[in-house]
Design an enzyme around this catalytic site. Structure first.
Site, PDB file in Angstrom:
ATOM      1  NE  ARG A  91      -2.850   0.275   3.677  1.00 33.36           N
ATOM      2  CZ  ARG A  91      -3.595  -0.608   3.374  1.00 33.36           C
ATOM      3  NH1 ARG A  91      -4.500  -0.074   2.792  1.00 33.36           N
ATOM      4  NH2 ARG A  91      -3.780  -1.482   4.076  1.00 33.36           N
ATOM      5  CE1 TYR A  92       0.233   3.554   4.270  1.00 32.61           C
ATOM      6  CE2 TYR A  92       0.508   1.984   5.193  1.00 32.61           C
ATOM      7  CZ  TYR A  92       0.219   2.642   4.929  1.00 32.61           C
ATOM      8  OH  TYR A  92      -0.704   3.265   5.639  1.00 32.61           O
ATOM      9  NE  ARG A  95       4.909   2.114   6.218  1.00 31.69           N
ATOM     10  CZ  ARG A  95       4.726   3.076   5.903  1.00 31.69           C
ATOM     11  NH1 ARG A  95       4.936   3.918   4.528  1.00 31.69           N
ATOM     12  NH2 ARG A  95       3.706   4.096   6.413  1.00 31.69           N
ATOM     13  CB  CYS A 104      -3.697 -16.737  15.162  1.00 31.74           C
ATOM     14  SG  CYS A 104      -3.636 -15.416  14.100  1.00 31.74           S
ATOM     15  CB  CYS A 108      -7.983 -11.121  19.043  1.00 37.24           C
ATOM     16  SG  CYS A 108      -6.217 -11.684  19.157  1.00 37.24           S
ATOM     17  CB  CYS A 111      -9.595 -10.439  14.556  1.00 42.40           C
ATOM     18  SG  CYS A 111      -7.897 -10.634  13.493  1.00 42.40           S
ATOM     19  NE  ARG A 113      -4.759  -8.237   7.664  1.00 39.82           N
ATOM     20  CZ  ARG A 113      -3.376  -7.515   8.792  1.00 39.82           C
ATOM     21  NH1 ARG A 113      -2.940  -8.254   9.132  1.00 39.82           N
ATOM     22  NH2 ARG A 113      -3.050  -7.094   7.425  1.00 39.82           N
ATOM     23  CG  ASP A 273      -9.030  -1.434  12.370  1.00 39.30           C
ATOM     24  OD1 ASP A 273      -8.356  -0.544  11.615  1.00 39.30           O
ATOM     25  OD2 ASP A 273      -8.152  -2.602  12.251  1.00 39.30           O
ATOM     26  CG  ASP A 310      -5.235   1.271   8.615  1.00 37.51           C
ATOM     27  OD1 ASP A 310      -5.626   1.038   7.475  1.00 37.51           O
ATOM     28  OD2 ASP A 310      -4.510   0.191   8.770  1.00 37.51           O
ATOM     29  CE  LYS A 317      -1.040   0.418  10.540  1.00 39.14           C
ATOM     30  NZ  LYS A 317      -1.300  -0.261   8.631  1.00 39.14           N
TER      31      LYS A 317
END
Ligand SMILES: *Cc1c(COP(=O)(O)O)cnc(C)c1O
Ligand code: SF4
Length: 350
Positions: A91-92, A95, A104, A108, A111, A113, A273, A310, A317
């Site tokens: 996206r950037y 990076r 995982c 969570c 989460c 995602r 989010d 975000d 972000k």
């Protein structure tokens, strides 16, 4: 089941006394929708007699997850639109994310995602990993690679060392960063050998450690974090501001101090989010700003995270304050600077 097996169903949580049998049916519906896993280290931290336990709230399914609001989205931060090859999100310019796994050790409940993570999916390997690394190698503007998922620390030491070795061979990559929750949720995984395997030879190595409550810093978690620091990684924090978990000054202060005491520099405090079924965790941006402002008033500068939103949909972000300065937008006007007691002071235009 052994002492090291994560609890992956409502039945398993009932058997451990972490869910009362009367809630089984409602929570089975949640488990049918979103992945469930609680590691033994986390199960041991939960106080089942406390209905408001902040650790349980993060990991034990809740019927409130079945409510999806219209503004909630399957891909709240818009990863899909920026994925040039499977496993890479770019996206950037400078990076890129390298998503090595979907799974995982814990799931969570908040989460971002949650529609993408879960057990069973294949990790990025073989030709797919080759293609992802070829993309990173073909883009000289990529200065940093961020390994995420899922949680990349569920990979074996051998797999991690292989990825590290291959990243080491790409000259324009100068910095590598791992994002993980494993040091707190499954600390025994992070052996001294594993900590060394994560080092990418010749590159600066950063690890962002996700924790949300000071009680997550058990002696075992502290020892795992120390092994990472001792292996030469620079450690950063990542937390989500969550109603009923850490959204009060005392808890947030203790969390940031726990990071710093363990050689982890607070980095990002995320506003939650718009992930589906997570509205019971959200607070307003104004409430978040007030909390972060009170940290600035009484904690060491080392303990200050950047409060991050975000932007829904994929615009990226941004820091969302709080601001201590006003009035400086008007040319020639004096700015007003607010001190930690709330008193305003003027500052000249030039
Ligand atoms: C969050 C994110 C990053 C990392 O952002 P930093 O501000 O550098 O921590 C990089 N790429 C994508 C796609 C992201 O979502
Ligand atoms: S560890 Fe990270 S990716 Fe995995 S469920 Fe938790 S927040 Fe999501």
């Amino acid at each position: 089941m052994t002492a090291h097996t994560p609890l992956r169903s409502i039945d398993a949580l009932v058997a451990q006394g972490l869910v009362v049998p009367a809630r089984r049916a409602a929570l089975d519906a949640v488990a049918g929708r979103y992945a469930v896993s609680v590691t033994p280290a986390i199960a041991a931290l939960i106080d089942p007699s406390d209905a408001a336990d902040p650790i349980a709230r993060q990991f034990i399914p809740d019927a409130a997850e079945l409510l999806t609001l219209p503004q909630e989205m399957a891909d709240p931060i818009g990863d899909e639109a920026h994925s040039p090859v499977e496993g890479v999100v770019h996206r950037y310019p400078d990076r890129a994310l390298l998503k090595l796994v979907h799974a995982c050790p814990v799931y969570c409940r908040f989460c971002f995602r949650r529609e993408m993570v879960g057990p069973g999916g294949a990790s990025l390997a073989g030709e797919k990993l080759d293609a992802a690394l070829a993309y990173l190698a073909s883009r000289p503007e990529i200065w940093e690679v961020i390994m995420t998922g899922g949680d990349p620390f569920i990979l074996s030491g051998r797999r991690v060392r292989d990825v590290a070795k291959r990243l080491a061979a790409i000259p324009h990559i100068k910095v590598t960063r791992w994002h993980t929750r494993v040091p707190v949720v499954d600390p025994e995984r992070v052996t001294a050998d594993y900590a060394r395997a994560l080092r990418v030879p010749g590159k600066a190595s950063y690890i962002a450690i996700h924790a949300n409550h000071p009680r997550e810093f058990t002696p075992a978690a502290r020892a795992a974090i120390a092994r990472l620091a001792d292996a030469g990684h620079v450690l950063l924090s990542q937390s989500v501001l969550l109603k009923g978990v850490n959204a009060d000054v005392e808890t947030l202060s203790a969390l940031m101090r726990a990071f710093v005491e363990n050689r982890v520099k607070p980095y990002y405090l995320h506003h939650p989010d718009l992930a589906p079924g997570t509205s019971h965790f959200r607070l307003s941006l104004a409430e978040g700003q007030a909390l972060v402002k009170s940290l600035r008033g009484h904690l060491s500068g080392l303990c200050q995270p950047t409060y991050i939103l975000d932007i829904p949909g994929g615009a990226g972000k941004i820091p969302v304050g709080p601001s201590f300065l006003s009035g400086c937008e008007t040319p020639g006007a004096e700015a007003r600077a607010e001190d930690r007691f709330g008193t305003q002071h003027s500052y000249p235009p030039v």
